[in-house]
Design an enzyme around this catalytic site. Structure first.
Site, PDB file in Angstrom:
ATOM      1  N   TYR A  62     -15.158  14.102  19.462  1.00 40.41           N
ATOM      2  CA  TYR A  62     -13.766  13.679  19.315  1.00 40.41           C
ATOM      3  C   TYR A  62     -13.341  13.286  17.906  1.00 40.41           C
ATOM      4  O   TYR A  62     -12.250  13.675  17.461  1.00 40.41           O
ATOM      5  CB  TYR A  62     -13.462  12.579  20.341  1.00 40.41           C
ATOM      6  CG  TYR A  62     -13.801  13.057  21.725  1.00 40.41           C
ATOM      7  CD1 TYR A  62     -13.026  14.033  22.361  1.00 40.41           C
ATOM      8  CD2 TYR A  62     -14.954  12.612  22.370  1.00 40.41           C
ATOM      9  CE1 TYR A  62     -13.366  14.516  23.606  1.00 40.41           C
ATOM     10  CE2 TYR A  62     -15.307  13.100  23.630  1.00 40.41           C
ATOM     11  CZ  TYR A  62     -14.504  14.056  24.240  1.00 40.41           C
ATOM     12  OH  TYR A  62     -14.864  14.554  25.460  1.00 40.41           O
ATOM     13  N   GLU A 111       0.825  -1.209   0.000  1.00 43.25           N
ATOM     14  CA  GLU A 111       0.000   0.000   0.000  1.00 43.25           C
ATOM     15  C   GLU A 111       0.858   1.259   0.000  1.00 43.25           C
ATOM     16  O   GLU A 111       0.435   2.328   0.442  1.00 43.25           O
ATOM     17  CB  GLU A 111      -0.930   0.005   1.228  1.00 43.25           C
ATOM     18  CG  GLU A 111      -1.731  -1.256   1.441  1.00 43.25           C
ATOM     19  CD  GLU A 111      -2.825  -1.476   0.397  1.00 43.25           C
ATOM     20  OE1 GLU A 111      -2.773  -0.821  -0.669  1.00 43.25           O
ATOM     21  OE2 GLU A 111      -3.712  -2.296   0.645  1.00 43.25           O
TER      22      GLU A 111
END
Length: 212
Positions: A121, A75
């Site tokens: 958050y 990746e």
């Protein structure tokens, strides 16, 4: 202790913590970090996050030549796309965390902002998370898709695959990834229920105070 040795140890420690808590499994997931000289450390291809030997973490030159360690994750284009488009990026984390993957498959998930505004958050650490289409694992087109965002997103969710988060350093990237997974978990747990999320005014204030 040299910077490269210290960072290799930190990557291995965070990877084990992620693995031990079930945020990724088998030989899935990968982490990278950029050093002060512009070179990059990256977890090796096919390695388990729970059993990484720090000395075998790939060390790549700024132009991606292997300097030491094992062959890097397949990746690689996904990671370098963030480094190339977000100059402040110091580390990238990619996982196959369960709730995030599940959320990527839901037909009503907002592709421009996948995490519902239920708690502050995820917004504080991630901003808006973009849903990208499915690509075969290792397909360089994943990196092309990230580059197409022109550095405007610090995190993406690959459909049927998993999340990718870029942060200013390794610690920030890991913590933001954890918030993404927790946000996805909460979204899936409350799916179909009458829930009270953040109001538009609070959401605007959060995004102004914590720009991604």
């Amino acid at each position: 202790m040299s910077e490269i040795t210290k960072m290799r140890d930190q990557i291995a420690a965070f990877a084990k913590s992620i693995y031990d808590r079930g945020l990724t499994s088998g030989s899935t997931g990968n982490i990278s970090a950029r050093l002060s000289d512009g070179t990059i450390l990256m977890t090796p291809t096919g390695s388990s996050m729970g059993f990484i030997d720090p000395a075998r973490i790939s060390h790549l030159s700024a132009d991606l030549l292997l300097l030491s360690g094992d062959t890097p994750t397949k990746e690689i284009s996904l990671h370098t796309a963030f480094y190339d488009t977000r100059s402040e990026t110091g580390a990238v984390v990619h996982l196959h965390s369960c709730h995030s993957v599940a959320l990527s498959m839901m037909p009503d998930t907002d592709p421009e902002d996948v995490i519902p505004a239920l708690t502050p958050y995820p917004i504080m650490r991630l901003g808006k998370v973009k849903l990208l289409p499915f690509f075969l694992p290792g397909d360089p087109e994943m990196g092309t898709a990230v580059r197409g965002l022109a550095g405007k997103r610090s995190a993406v969710l690959l459909a049927n695959h998993g999340p990718v988060v870029a942060g200013k350093d390794l610690e920030a990237s890991v913590y933001a990834m954890e918030e993404l997974e927790e946000g996805a978990k909460l979204a899936m747990m409350t799916r179909g229920m009458e829930r009270i999320g953040l109001c538009a005014e609070d959401l605007t204030k959060l995004r102004l105070k914590y720009p991604a």
